[in-house]
Design an enzyme around this catalytic site. Structure first.
Site, PDB file in Angstrom:
ATOM      1  N   LYS A 294      29.647-120.238  16.102  1.00 42.03           N
ATOM      2  CA  LYS A 294      28.325-119.719  16.480  1.00 42.03           C
ATOM      3  C   LYS A 294      27.980-120.172  17.899  1.00 42.03           C
ATOM      4  O   LYS A 294      27.487-119.392  18.710  1.00 42.03           O
ATOM      5  CB  LYS A 294      27.255-120.171  15.470  1.00 42.03           C
ATOM      6  CG  LYS A 294      27.359-119.417  14.156  1.00 42.03           C
ATOM      7  CD  LYS A 294      26.507-119.992  13.037  1.00 42.03           C
ATOM      8  CE  LYS A 294      26.786-119.221  11.731  1.00 42.03           C
ATOM      9  NZ  LYS A 294      26.156-119.815  10.537  1.00 42.03           N
TER      10      LYS A 294
ATOM     11  N   GLN B 243      22.477-124.569   8.824  1.00 41.00           N
ATOM     12  CA  GLN B 243      23.715-124.124   8.178  1.00 41.00           C
ATOM     13  C   GLN B 243      23.684-124.478   6.694  1.00 41.00           C
ATOM     14  O   GLN B 243      23.389-125.617   6.315  1.00 41.00           O
ATOM     15  CB  GLN B 243      24.923-124.789   8.874  1.00 41.00           C
ATOM     16  CG  GLN B 243      26.276-124.327   8.374  1.00 41.00           C
ATOM     17  CD  GLN B 243      26.570-122.863   8.670  1.00 41.00           C
ATOM     18  OE1 GLN B 243      26.095-122.284   9.640  1.00 41.00           O
ATOM     19  NE2 GLN B 243      27.364-122.242   7.811  1.00 41.00           N
TER      20      GLN B 243
ATOM     21  N   ASP C 138      18.173-115.918  10.520  1.00 44.29           N
ATOM     22  CA  ASP C 138      18.877-115.626   9.275  1.00 44.29           C
ATOM     23  C   ASP C 138      18.075-114.712   8.356  1.00 44.29           C
ATOM     24  O   ASP C 138      18.612-114.188   7.380  1.00 44.29           O
ATOM     25  CB  ASP C 138      19.094-116.931   8.495  1.00 44.29           C
ATOM     26  CG  ASP C 138      20.396-117.629   8.821  1.00 44.29           C
ATOM     27  OD1 ASP C 138      21.382-116.927   9.089  1.00 44.29           O
ATOM     28  OD2 ASP C 138      20.415-118.871   8.794  1.00 44.29           O
TER      29      ASP C 138
END
Ligand code: GUN
Length: 282
Positions: free
Chosen positions: A52, A96, A119
């Site tokens: 990422k 995460q 997200d």
């Protein structure tokens, strides 16, 4: 069989993202920033977080990495997230998942300002998505939709089966397919006679989390197969990556399928970049 390359689609989209990042910087003076928070040392998560960061760099998004020990307290994590919520350089905060067992992921996600949630996992963003007025949509399912669009695979009127019902993939995937006018069934680990569904489907999105679970006999001839799984397995003493689908069996039977690696995986990261850019420009 057409191979649906997420690498290919990502290349095109990341080029466009990079141009838009430059425009946002030069016209509005805004430099998009993504904070990635990793708690603990899960090896797969470490790889994802590294990828990422690299992808951000590639398109000119500033990435900020926060690595915390596996025994980090809920309070310390909350303090970090609150600091990032108030940091003007940060437009997206990604925690995460999965988190170590002593941390409740729903609680942790609730600390993220929904305007900084690339997200789309906060309750507010899930609600907006469900209502059809999304601020951003979850990365993996949006990535799947972009692959289908790129390869001009029409969804309208098709029968789509999604295997998996997680908040991060299965549920939003079914929703996005339905918004694109597919007729959708969600199957899961307790579904009886799974094959009866998959064999009738025009489009099957597999997010079951089980290595090599489905093969040729599970799909109808001419189907489109999208494999969200990614697993590291040993074959003849050699380590390799595979998905939830036995990709090697599909050629000559289905119409199109995503490989693993190089299918959905890169698109998840591409959509994270796209969502971060969107949040920065809002
Ligand atoms: N773990 C695996 N995939 C994801 C993702 O897309 N977002 C977050 N936050 N964690 C993940």
């Amino acid at each position: 069989m057409k191979i649906l390359s997420g690498n290919e689609v990502s290349k095109v989209r990341r080029q466009k993202i990079s141009e838009e990042v430059q425009q946002l910087k030069s016209k509005k003076g805004v430099h998009p920033g993504l904070a990635v928070v990793l708690v603990g040392e899960d090896p797969a998560s470490q790889v994802y977080v590294r990828n990422k960061g690299k992808a951000c760099e590639q398109v000119g998004i500033q990435s900020y990495e926060y690595k915390m020990s596996a025994d980090t307290s809920a309070n310390d994590l909350k303090l970090l997230i609150e600091k990032l919520n108030n940091d003007d350089r940060v437009h997206g905060i990604l925690v995460q998942l999965p988190l170590p067992k002593h941390l409740n992921s729903d609680e942790v996600l609730s600390w993220i300002n929904p305007r900084k949630d690339p997200d789309a996992l906060t309750v507010e963003n899930m609600g907006l998505c469900w209502k059809g007025i999304a601020r951003v949509t979850p990365c993996t399912p949006s990535g799947v939709m972009k692959i289908l669009e790129h390869y001009k695979i029409s969804v309208e009127g098709k029968y789509a089966v999604v295997i998996g019902r997680s908040n991060i993939v299965g549920k939003p995937m079914a929703h996005l397919l339905q918004e694109a006018n597919a007729t959708v069934t969600i199957c899961h680990s307790r579904t009886n006679n799974l094959q009866e569904y998959t064999q009738r489907a025009d489009i099957v999105v597999v997010a079951a989390g089980k290595p090599l679970m489905l093969g040729r006999e599970d799909f109808k001839s001419g189907a489109v197969v999208v494999d969200v799984g990614i697993h590291r397995i040993e074959v003849n003493g050699q380590s390799k990556l595979c998905g939830d689908v036995r990709f090697d069996e599909l050629d000559g039977w289905v119409n199109a399928a995503t490989p693993v690696p190089g299918g959905v995986g890169p698109m998840t990261i591409t959509m994270l970049l796209e969502n971060t850019l969107k949040l920065a420009s809002l």
